[in-house]
Design a protein around this motif. Structure first.
Motif, PDB file in Angstrom:
ATOM      1  N   THR A 174     -88.402   8.728  23.398  1.00 19.64           N
ATOM      2  CA  THR A 174     -88.717   8.587  21.489  1.00 19.64           C
ATOM      3  C   THR A 174     -88.415   9.944  20.679  1.00 19.64           C
ATOM      4  OG1 THR A 174     -90.598   9.008  21.655  1.00 19.64           O
ATOM      5  CG2 THR A 174     -90.425   6.936  21.439  1.00 19.64           C
ATOM      6  N   LEU A 175     -87.713   9.802  19.412  1.00 17.75           N
ATOM      7  CA  LEU A 175     -87.480  10.883  18.992  1.00 17.75           C
ATOM      8  C   LEU A 175     -88.350  11.741  18.451  1.00 17.75           C
ATOM      9  CD1 LEU A 175     -83.963   9.475  17.349  1.00 17.75           C
ATOM     10  CD2 LEU A 175     -84.395  10.813  19.267  1.00 17.75           C
ATOM     11  N   PRO A 176     -88.585  13.029  18.022  1.00 16.91           N
ATOM     12  CA  PRO A 176     -87.155  13.756  18.305  1.00 16.91           C
ATOM     13  C   PRO A 176     -87.627  14.647  19.958  1.00 16.91           C
ATOM     14  CG  PRO A 176     -89.136  15.146  17.569  1.00 16.91           C
ATOM     15  CD  PRO A 176     -89.843  13.901  17.223  1.00 16.91           C
ATOM     16  N   PHE A 177     -86.665  14.516  20.326  1.00 21.02           N
ATOM     17  CA  PHE A 177     -86.197  14.841  21.694  1.00 21.02           C
ATOM     18  C   PHE A 177     -85.393  15.960  22.018  1.00 21.02           C
ATOM     19  CE2 PHE A 177     -83.106  14.161  26.056  1.00 21.02           C
ATOM     20  CZ  PHE A 177     -83.993  13.401  27.097  1.00 21.02           C
ATOM     21  N   ALA A 178     -86.691  16.521  22.889  1.00 23.86           N
ATOM     22  CA  ALA A 178     -85.923  18.357  23.247  1.00 23.86           C
ATOM     23  C   ALA A 178     -84.638  18.181  24.407  1.00 23.86           C
ATOM     24  CB  ALA A 178     -87.237  19.025  24.009  1.00 23.86           C
ATOM     25  N   MET A 179     -84.172  19.365  23.640  1.00 21.10           N
ATOM     26  CA  MET A 179     -82.961  19.487  24.689  1.00 21.10           C
ATOM     27  C   MET A 179     -83.132  19.840  26.015  1.00 21.10           C
ATOM     28  SD  MET A 179     -80.043  17.958  22.971  1.00 21.10           S
ATOM     29  CE  MET A 179     -79.092  18.708  22.975  1.00 21.10           C
ATOM     30  N   GLN A 219     -84.874   6.748  22.150  1.00 22.25           N
ATOM     31  CA  GLN A 219     -84.670   4.864  21.654  1.00 22.25           C
ATOM     32  C   GLN A 219     -85.192   6.143  20.107  1.00 22.25           C
ATOM     33  OE1 GLN A 219     -87.379   1.784  22.893  1.00 22.25           O
ATOM     34  NE2 GLN A 219     -89.040   2.569  21.104  1.00 22.25           N
ATOM     35  N   SER A 220     -84.547   5.599  19.111  1.00 21.09           N
ATOM     36  CA  SER A 220     -84.753   5.693  17.542  1.00 21.09           C
ATOM     37  C   SER A 220     -85.023   4.306  17.138  1.00 21.09           C
ATOM     38  CB  SER A 220     -83.341   6.178  16.843  1.00 21.09           C
ATOM     39  OG  SER A 220     -82.842   4.608  17.012  1.00 21.09           O
ATOM     40  N   GLN A 221     -85.875   4.345  15.859  1.00 21.12           N
ATOM     41  CA  GLN A 221     -86.694   3.017  15.523  1.00 21.12           C
ATOM     42  C   GLN A 221     -85.292   1.630  15.279  1.00 21.12           C
ATOM     43  OE1 GLN A 221     -88.125   3.961  11.281  1.00 21.12           O
ATOM     44  NE2 GLN A 221     -89.562   4.784  12.422  1.00 21.12           N
ATOM     45  N   GLU A 222     -84.090   2.408  15.442  1.00 23.02           N
ATOM     46  CA  GLU A 222     -83.045   1.029  15.442  1.00 23.02           C
ATOM     47  C   GLU A 222     -82.265   1.184  16.053  1.00 23.02           C
ATOM     48  OE1 GLU A 222     -80.471   2.542  11.575  1.00 23.02           O
ATOM     49  OE2 GLU A 222     -81.851   0.752  11.422  1.00 23.02           O
ATOM     50  N   ASP A 223     -82.153   2.069  17.418  1.00 20.75           N
ATOM     51  CA  ASP A 223     -81.392   2.078  18.214  1.00 20.75           C
ATOM     52  C   ASP A 223     -81.917   2.330  19.440  1.00 20.75           C
ATOM     53  OD1 ASP A 223     -78.352   2.287  19.395  1.00 20.75           O
ATOM     54  OD2 ASP A 223     -77.621   3.359  17.514  1.00 20.75           O
ATOM     55  N   VAL A 224     -80.730   2.440  20.801  1.00 22.96           N
ATOM     56  CA  VAL A 224     -81.452   2.810  22.037  1.00 22.96           C
ATOM     57  C   VAL A 224     -79.666   3.382  22.848  1.00 22.96           C
ATOM     58  CG1 VAL A 224     -83.264   0.934  22.851  1.00 22.96           C
ATOM     59  CG2 VAL A 224     -80.488   0.370  22.913  1.00 22.96           C
ATOM     60  N   VAL A 240     -77.806  16.874  16.469  1.00 25.05           N
ATOM     61  CA  VAL A 240     -78.826  18.057  17.413  1.00 25.05           C
ATOM     62  C   VAL A 240     -79.082  18.593  16.017  1.00 25.05           C
ATOM     63  CG1 VAL A 240     -78.932  20.035  19.135  1.00 25.05           C
ATOM     64  CG2 VAL A 240     -78.005  17.276  19.100  1.00 25.05           C
ATOM     65  N   ARG A 241     -80.636  19.689  15.898  1.00 24.16           N
ATOM     66  CA  ARG A 241     -80.968  20.511  15.197  1.00 24.16           C
ATOM     67  C   ARG A 241     -82.167  21.683  15.623  1.00 24.16           C
ATOM     68  NH1 ARG A 241     -81.712  18.661   9.481  1.00 24.16           N
ATOM     69  NH2 ARG A 241     -79.533  19.941   9.173  1.00 24.16           N
ATOM     70  N   GLY A 242     -81.648  23.169  15.465  1.00 23.72           N
ATOM     71  CA  GLY A 242     -83.293  23.033  16.095  1.00 23.72           C
ATOM     72  C   GLY A 242     -83.469  22.826  17.406  1.00 23.72           C
ATOM     73  N   GLY A 243     -82.732  23.103  18.356  1.00 21.11           N
ATOM     74  CA  GLY A 243     -82.794  22.463  19.991  1.00 21.11           C
ATOM     75  C   GLY A 243     -83.509  21.194  20.209  1.00 21.11           C
ATOM     76  N   GLN A 244     -83.219  19.864  19.261  1.00 16.40           N
ATOM     77  CA  GLN A 244     -84.127  18.460  19.534  1.00 16.40           C
ATOM     78  C   GLN A 244     -83.082  17.812  18.603  1.00 16.40           C
ATOM     79  OE1 GLN A 244     -88.273  18.248  18.969  1.00 16.40           O
ATOM     80  NE2 GLN A 244     -87.852  19.046  16.907  1.00 16.40           N
ATOM     81  N   LEU A 245     -82.862  16.528  19.373  1.00 16.46           N
ATOM     82  CA  LEU A 245     -82.215  15.456  19.240  1.00 16.46           C
ATOM     83  C   LEU A 245     -83.167  14.931  18.341  1.00 16.46           C
ATOM     84  CD1 LEU A 245     -79.465  13.482  19.226  1.00 16.46           C
ATOM     85  CD2 LEU A 245     -80.535  12.543  20.931  1.00 16.46           C
ATOM     86  N   LEU A 246     -82.938  14.608  16.864  1.00 18.26           N
ATOM     87  CA  LEU A 246     -83.182  14.116  15.702  1.00 18.26           C
ATOM     88  C   LEU A 246     -82.816  12.646  15.335  1.00 18.26           C
ATOM     89  CD1 LEU A 246     -83.251  16.926  13.250  1.00 18.26           C
ATOM     90  CD2 LEU A 246     -84.556  16.295  15.188  1.00 18.26           C
ATOM     91  N   ASN A 247     -81.735  12.217  15.848  1.00 22.81           N
ATOM     92  CA  ASN A 247     -81.056  10.639  15.992  1.00 22.81           C
ATOM     93  C   ASN A 247     -80.277  10.542  16.358  1.00 22.81           C
ATOM     94  OD1 ASN A 247     -81.319   8.404  14.384  1.00 22.81           O
ATOM     95  ND2 ASN A 247     -80.047   8.765  12.578  1.00 22.81           N
ATOM     96  N   PHE A 248     -79.259   9.128  16.385  1.00 15.44           N
ATOM     97  CA  PHE A 248     -78.579   8.963  17.433  1.00 15.44           C
ATOM     98  C   PHE A 248     -77.841   7.304  16.809  1.00 15.44           C
ATOM     99  CE2 PHE A 248     -81.431   7.478  20.271  1.00 15.44           C
ATOM    100  CZ  PHE A 248     -80.957   6.850  20.026  1.00 15.44           C
TER     101      PHE A 248
END
Length: 340
Positions: free
Chosen positions: A102-107, A134-139, A178-186
């Motif tokens: 799940t998000l946030p996902f560490a890089m 996965q995000s709330q509406e995507d995979v 990607v922000r601050g070493g994390q995948l926040l959304n896609f």
């Protein structure tokens, strides 16, 4: 540090298995084919399931045959070499469905979701099955492994931007924030699939010629650029102009295929113009790169876009798999079978 690793990218319609030097990421040998997850799953439903073979066992047997073929090419035994598998193998139609991360996902891959299998007599390889995100509406499945590897490669060169949208074109293009070493959304864009459906299964199929999509002659390029510029929120209306282009003999069918591509890629990329505070990173292979590069240029996004060479994108998946395998005994969330 592992010496060698078998890295498998198992997509819906394709299969790629590579023998990798784990220290240098050097490709030593590989096999590829069209035995994707969907094909193997259908074969299991038609034969394996009816004969009492479990889905996991059926997929393992297929993977073992591919490893044996790779061993033949490499002229050496590959027994006991670990295997990492990313892509659709962890889906409901794959070897075994495992939870998404799940998000946030560490890089660095520390929050990846994987399933670990020990080696046994029937399959003499430790196996790591990598799930998606996965995000709330995507995979997605597979692109996150490429992203982990690409981030590591860019870090080595001191070239990774802190805030960036990583664009992975394809059948289902991914835009990863990607922000601050994390995948926040896609976000997923069905650009490639819609192009194929429109060009081969819709009323537009008789208005385009797909045989020369690598020919960026002046007429084809002009048609593509026109499509990019004309893409807007009225895409469903603009798609029908592919039909009228042919009916009114405005452009030929080959050019019309480029125009259709421009409409769809333009519709995918135009929203990025409003996201001025984000750098863009285009992560494209050789086939789609010229299309996306031209669209980014025409949309005046080029000044904030980093273009990643195709060979780096190709290496990124391997690097991501190596990183995840090395992480598995530390802080990766590992789902083990009951006998472990």
């Amino acid at each position: 540090m592992i010496n060698y690793l078998l890295c498998c990218d198992w997509g819906t319609s394709s299969f790629r298995l590579r023998l990798i030097d784990g220290a240098t990421y050097e490709l030593l040998e590989e096999v590829t084919g069209q035995q994707g997850i969907a094909t193997v799953f259908d074969a299991w439903k038609n034969t394996g399931e009816k004969n009492g073979v479990s889905k996991e066992q059926f997929f393992r047997e297929h993977l073992k045959r591919q490893i044996e073929g790779l061993a033949g090419k490499a002229a050496q035994s590959l027994d006991q070499i670990p295997v990492t598998v990313s892509g659709m193998a962890s889906s409901s139609i794959g070897m075994e469905e495992i939870p998404y991360a799940t998000l946030p996902f560490a890089m660095d891959g520390s929050r990846a979701s994987v399933r670990h299998f020990e080696a046994d007599e029937t399959f003499p390889h430790e196996l790591l099955l990598i799930s998606g995100v996965q995000s709330q509406e995507d995979v997605m499945r597979g692109e996150e492994t490429q992203l982990i590897g690409l981030a590591a490669l860019l870090d080595q060169e001191g070239q990774r931007p802190s805030d960036a949208i990583f664009i992975f074109p394809g059948t289902h293009s991914k835009h990863m924030y990607v922000r601050g070493g994390q995948l926040l959304n896609f976000e997923t864009y069905m650009t490639g699939e819609v192009f194929k459906l429109m060009a081969t299964h819709s009323i537009l199929k008789d208005s385009v010629d797909l045989r020369s999509l690598s020919d960026f002659s002046a007429g084809n390029l002009a048609a593509f650029r026109a499509g990019v510029q004309e893409a807007d929120s009225a895409l469903l209306n603009r798609l029908f102009t592919v039909r009228t282009n042919q009916l009114f003999k405005k452009i030929n069918k080959q050019q019309n295929a480029f125009y259709l591509s421009g409409l769809l890629i333009g519709a995918e990329l135009k929203p990025l113009r409003a996201k001025e505070n984000w750098q863009l990173v285009l992560c494209s292979g050789t086939n789609l790169f010229p299309f996306y590069q031209q669209a980014i240029t025409d949309l005046k996004l080029v000044d904030r876009t980093t273009f990643i060479p195709a060979e780096v994108i190709d290496q990124a998946a391997v690097v991501g798999q190596v990183i995840l395998f090395q992480n598995q005994h530390s802080n990766v969330s590992v789902y083990r079978n009951e006998s472990d």
